[in-house]
Write a protein that holds these residues in place. Structure first.
Motif, mmCIF file in Angstrom:
data_model
loop_
_atom_site.group_PDB
_atom_site.id
_atom_site.type_symbol
_atom_site.label_atom_id
_atom_site.label_comp_id
_atom_site.label_asym_id
_atom_site.label_seq_id
_atom_site.Cartn_x
_atom_site.Cartn_y
_atom_site.Cartn_z
ATOM 1 N N VAL A 27 0.837 -1.200 0.000
ATOM 2 C CA VAL A 27 0.000 0.000 0.000
ATOM 3 C C VAL A 27 0.874 1.253 0.000
ATOM 4 O O VAL A 27 0.619 2.220 -0.744
ATOM 5 C CB VAL A 27 -0.945 -0.002 1.224
ATOM 6 N N VAL A 28 1.916 1.262 0.830
ATOM 7 C CA VAL A 28 2.811 2.425 0.895
ATOM 8 C C VAL A 28 3.495 2.649 -0.450
ATOM 9 O O VAL A 28 3.623 3.792 -0.925
ATOM 10 C CB VAL A 28 3.847 2.241 2.016
ATOM 11 N N HIS A 29 3.922 1.573 -1.062
ATOM 12 C CA HIS A 29 4.544 1.701 -2.391
ATOM 13 C C HIS A 29 3.538 2.278 -3.391
ATOM 14 O O HIS A 29 3.890 3.158 -4.206
ATOM 15 C CB HIS A 29 5.036 0.335 -2.863
ATOM 16 N N ALA A 30 2.319 1.836 -3.324
ATOM 17 C CA ALA A 30 1.290 2.354 -4.232
ATOM 18 C C ALA A 30 1.028 3.834 -3.968
ATOM 19 O O ALA A 30 0.816 4.617 -4.915
ATOM 20 C CB ALA A 30 0.006 1.548 -4.065
ATOM 21 N N LEU A 31 1.060 4.249 -2.707
ATOM 22 C CA LEU A 31 0.862 5.668 -2.382
ATOM 23 C C LEU A 31 1.985 6.520 -2.962
ATOM 24 O O LEU A 31 1.752 7.661 -3.420
ATOM 25 C CB LEU A 31 0.780 5.843 -0.867
ATOM 26 N N ASP A 32 3.202 5.988 -2.936
ATOM 27 C CA ASP A 32 4.312 6.709 -3.556
ATOM 28 C C ASP A 32 4.063 6.908 -5.046
ATOM 29 O O ASP A 32 4.362 7.974 -5.610
ATOM 30 C CB ASP A 32 5.616 5.941 -3.343
ATOM 31 N N GLN A 33 3.518 5.889 -5.686
ATOM 32 C CA GLN A 33 3.202 6.005 -7.105
ATOM 33 C C GLN A 33 2.086 7.022 -7.339
ATOM 34 O O GLN A 33 2.135 7.802 -8.299
ATOM 35 C CB GLN A 33 2.778 4.633 -7.648
ATOM 36 N N VAL A 34 1.115 7.047 -6.447
ATOM 37 C CA VAL A 34 -0.006 7.981 -6.589
ATOM 38 C C VAL A 34 0.470 9.423 -6.506
ATOM 39 O O VAL A 34 0.082 10.288 -7.305
ATOM 40 C CB VAL A 34 -1.074 7.710 -5.500
ATOM 41 N N ARG A 35 1.385 9.730 -5.565
ATOM 42 C CA ARG A 35 1.823 11.126 -5.390
ATOM 43 C C ARG A 35 2.713 11.593 -6.535
ATOM 44 O O ARG A 35 2.875 12.787 -6.755
ATOM 45 C CB ARG A 35 2.514 11.284 -4.051
ATOM 46 N N GLN A 36 3.295 10.640 -7.248
ATOM 47 C CA GLN A 36 4.081 11.027 -8.419
ATOM 48 C C GLN A 36 3.187 11.392 -9.600
ATOM 49 O O GLN A 36 3.622 12.099 -10.510
ATOM 50 C CB GLN A 36 5.017 9.880 -8.818
ATOM 51 N N GLN A 37 1.968 10.920 -9.561
ATOM 52 C CA GLN A 37 1.058 11.137 -10.689
ATOM 53 C C GLN A 37 -0.041 12.159 -10.402
ATOM 54 O O GLN A 37 -0.752 12.570 -11.305
ATOM 55 C CB GLN A 37 0.411 9.802 -11.081
ATOM 56 N N SER A 38 -0.191 12.543 -9.127
ATOM 57 C CA SER A 38 -1.287 13.451 -8.778
ATOM 58 C C SER A 38 -0.871 14.315 -7.596
ATOM 59 O O SER A 38 -0.192 13.853 -6.684
ATOM 60 C CB SER A 38 -2.540 12.645 -8.426
ATOM 61 N N LYS A 39 -1.257 15.615 -7.641
ATOM 62 C CA LYS A 39 -0.932 16.520 -6.541
ATOM 63 C C LYS A 39 -1.727 16.203 -5.278
ATOM 64 O O LYS A 39 -1.321 16.557 -4.177
ATOM 65 C CB LYS A 39 -1.210 17.962 -6.960
ATOM 66 N N SER A 40 -2.848 15.585 -5.449
ATOM 67 C CA SER A 40 -3.687 15.212 -4.296
ATOM 68 C C SER A 40 -4.573 14.059 -4.716
ATOM 69 O O SER A 40 -5.002 13.986 -5.880
ATOM 70 C CB SER A 40 -4.542 16.396 -3.845
ATOM 71 N N SER A 41 -4.814 13.172 -3.782
ATOM 72 C CA SER A 41 -5.650 12.018 -4.124
ATOM 73 C C SER A 41 -6.266 11.428 -2.860
ATOM 74 O O SER A 41 -5.736 11.610 -1.750
ATOM 75 C CB SER A 41 -4.811 10.957 -4.846
ATOM 76 N N VAL A 42 -7.388 10.732 -3.054
ATOM 77 C CA VAL A 42 -8.084 10.071 -1.945
ATOM 78 C C VAL A 42 -8.032 8.570 -2.192
ATOM 79 O O VAL A 42 -8.441 8.086 -3.253
ATOM 80 C CB VAL A 42 -9.547 10.536 -1.838
#
Length: 709
Positions: A27-42
């Motif tokens: 999950v943490v690894h996926a969150l790192d990927q999310v922040r690289q692709q979006s300024k904010s996300s839920v």
């Protein structure tokens, strides 16, 4: 109670038996990927109640705070901690502001976040909220009213501040499924409309089913499940579903817990019991133990309540009954209530039923279980579970037509819930006040065997009189292998025998028969050299010789007993002495109780030994023939009491011959009634009426050639 705390419901990240650490790292690894692709996300961490969601979230938090993973500023915000929606809104912004870096450089920037906060927060809630400067908030509010800055303008400044963060923030929100519908909408409003700021991310933890139920109650969905789900999909962009507990993992948790309990309480579980529980788990219980919490909840119930019953009930039966109490409460309630008589074999159909009725009975039981709100798919397996506990249902399941006594004895041997002696213990969470603990019974036997009979005798006697059948059954199982205890027990039984009677159709068992069964079991344990003293001690009590006679009669009928001569000699001696006391006494002065020794003596010594002596008492005039005949009128026992029955003509004939009585009692027989009412009350006068009437009828029959008597 066990060392393990099954009642604990806090996150337990140190315990990774369900392999959640690897999932959390993912999950943490996926969150790192999310922040690289979006300024904010839920994002959402989704799992049903009890699935270990909070433990997994704790693992995620640990990993997020590890700067080796890229660095996150973690804001742990639990919305459930706030009293209402407005407080939640303010708490959200306070947490956001407090998460900003400290120092002079960020002083002005923190103020801009505060201005954004006051632009959207309810004014009445600002004052007094921890972390908020009320005077600055009021000044900012005044500026807004004066038209200094629009809310959007303030928000833009706040966004610029947040873009300068070196580490993104992530709001961790657990327990969303505990909020009210209004509070939940406020959280989503903060996240969706207000809180979606650059470098601010969200991980919401919740049970999806519960959240959808809550949203359906709001105007957003208006009761429409599809609209509720669509709304959630707009809020949460990325979902992380907590892996369900695999069947092998559930079995592992349960095995570990049960093994820990059996070790702690030193419980020995038979292979038969293991097979019974395995079948119940496979066919029924496993579908209920699908989360770590459900396993802990189940084991907590066992652990909390078994200690008071250790060695007093069957552990596996207790586990199965506890399952019913925890997960099928309606079934549990009916077992202890309206179903009790049938499950224990006390209802008439159990004793008189036929094999051909079993299919119909099974259908009726399946209907009962449905009425008890058992899920349709679980009804058949629930019936099988109950059949493993209660012999009458076992008979139905396996289409037996008989043998329930054997099934009951097996359940009794294991102290199962399906036996009347142990049933109440499972529902009282202890040994009831009118019961005697098995450990107490064992202690009595041990002390009697060690010669401590003086201190124990009164306790055993009292228990036998108060609860004869149950206590006798338990003692019967425990005297085997304890010869000295058996020697001391026989006189106690002789004493108690005076206080018990035969009960017809007794649900708990006839007290008299129970005493005799126990006495027989004890007599088999008595060494030959102690038989004479044991029987003599029994004879010191009013009914002792009778009980000794019954034991002898049963021993002679027991094919497993090779030699009864030693016991027979002792019994015949005490009976002969009893009868000798009134051989020369007027029978009218001899009680019926005393005269019963004649019957037992004739049976024990044999007619060829006893009858000549009795005949002499009749011949020499010591005994009046009418009194003798009257005392040989039998008594019938029924639920309504005692009444006179028939004259034992065969006894009169064997002792002196019927002709002797016809001759000696000719005048009384001639004057006697040809018939007397049936079931006359027991009295000396009525005994004589019955005796003379029967002799008159028999004499008339004897006078007819080739007549049937």
């Amino acid at each position: 109670m066990s060392q393990r705390n099954y009642f604990r419901d806090d996150p337990d990240p140190e315990n990774d038996r369900l392999e959640r650490r690897a999932f959390a790292d993912g999950v943490v690894h996926a969150l790192d990927q999310v922040r690289q692709q979006s300024k904010s996300s839920v994002t959402g961490l989704i799992g049903p109640w009890g699935s270990g969601k909070s433990t997994t979230l704790s693992m995620i938090l640990e990993s997020l705070r590890d700067h080796q993973n890229g660095g996150w500023t973690v804001v742990d915000l639990n919305p459930w901690m706030y009293s209402d929606a407005e407080s939640l809104q303010l708490g959200f912004f306070v947490a956001l502001r407090e998460a900003l870096p400290s120092g002079r450089k960020w002083s002005r920037k923190r103020e801009r976040i505060g201005n954004f906060f006051t632009a959207v927060a309810p004014f009445g809630k600002v004052n007094g909220l921890a972390g908020v400067d009320a005077s600055s908030a009021i000044d900012s509010m005044g500026s807004r009213i004066a038209g200094d800055v629009t809310a959007n303008g303030v928000k833009a400044k706040a966004e610029k501040v947040l873009e300068e963060l070196e580490e993104p923030m992530i709001f961790i929100m657990d327990d969303l499924d505990r909020l009210t519908p209004d509070e939940l909408l406020m959280v989503f409003k903060l996240v969706r409309l207000v809180g979606r700021l650059p470098n601010v991310y969200y991980l919401l933890a919740y049970d999806e089913k519960t959240l959808l139920d809550l949203i359906q109650q709001t105007n957003v969905a208006a009761g429409d499940r599809v609209r509720a789900r669509d709304y959630m999909e707009k809020i949460v962009q990325v979902r992380f579903d907590v892996p369900p507990m695999r069947p092998k993992q559930a079995s592992m948790l349960l095995d570990e817990a049960i093994n820990e309990l059996t070790d702690r309480y030193e419980i020995s579980v038979s292979q038969e019991d293991i097979s019974r529980f395995s079948a119940a788990y496979r066919d029924h219980i496993s579908s209920f133990l699908t989360t770590p919490r459900s396993v802990n909840r189940y084991m907590a119930q066992i652990d909390a309540l078994y200690d008071a019953l250790n060695d007093e009930v069957n552990f596996i039966d207790f586990c199965l009954v506890t399952f019913l109490r925890t997960f099928e409460p309606e079934v549990y309630k009916h077992i202890a209530g309206s179903w009790r008589g049938e499950l224990l074999g006390e209802d008439t159909w159990v004793r008189l039923g036929k094999t051909s009725d079993n299919p119909e009975r099974r259908i009726r039981w399946l209907e009962k279980l449905q009425e008890a709100h058992v899920a349709p798919g679980d009804v058949a397996s629930m019936f099988d579970l109950l059949a493993s506990l209660f012999p009458p249902l076992n008979m139905i399941k396996n289409n037996y037509g008989g043998g329930i006594s054997y099934l009951h004895s097996e359940v009794e041997r294991r102290r199962g819930v399906g036996h009347r002696d142990y049933f109440d213990r499972y529902f009282s969470f202890g040994v009831p006040g009118d019961d005697v603990a098995d450990r107490t019974i064992s202690n009595w036997v041990s002390r009697l065997n060690g010669g401590e009979f003086t201190d124990v005798t009164a306790d055993v006697r009292h228990a036998l009189i108060q609860d004869t059948a149950r206590v006798a059954r338990k003692l019967e199982r425990r005297v085997i292998g304890f010869p000295q205890a058996s020697v001391h027990l026989l006189p106690i039984l002789a004493d108690a025998r005076a206080n018990v009677e035969h009960e017809f159709l007794s649900i708990s068992g006839s007290p008299l028969i129970s005493i005799e069964r126990l006495a027989l079991a004890a007599a088999k344990q008595v060494p030959d050299e102690l038989i004479d003293s044991a029987v003599s001690e029994m004879d010191s009590f009013e009914f002792g010789a009778f009980l000794a006679s019954e034991i002898l009669n049963d021993l002679r009928s027991d094919a497993e007993v090779a030699d009864t001569s030693r016991f027979a000699s002792a019994v015949i001696l005490v009976l002969r002495n009893r009868v000798a006391n009134f051989l020369n006494k007027d029978l009218s002065e001899v009680s019926q109780h005393e005269f019963r020794h004649v019957f037992h003596w004739r049976r024990a010594a044999g007619h060829d030994v006893a009858d000549p002596i009795i005949r002499d008492s009749l011949s020499d005039g010591s005994w009046d023939p009418l009194e003798f005949a009257a005392k040989n009128v039998s008594v019938a026992f029924s639920s309504s009491g005692e009444s006179l029955s028939d004259l034992q003509l065969d006894v009169l004939d064997e002792v002196a011959g019927l002709a002797y009585f016809y001759e000696r009692l000719v005048d009384q027989i001639d004057a006697a009634e040809i018939g007397v009412p049936n079931h006359l009350p027991v009295s000396d006068e009525n005994r004589k009426r019955v005796a003379l009437s029967h002799l008159k009828r028999r004499r008339a029959a004897d006078s007819q050639p080739n007549s049937e008597r």
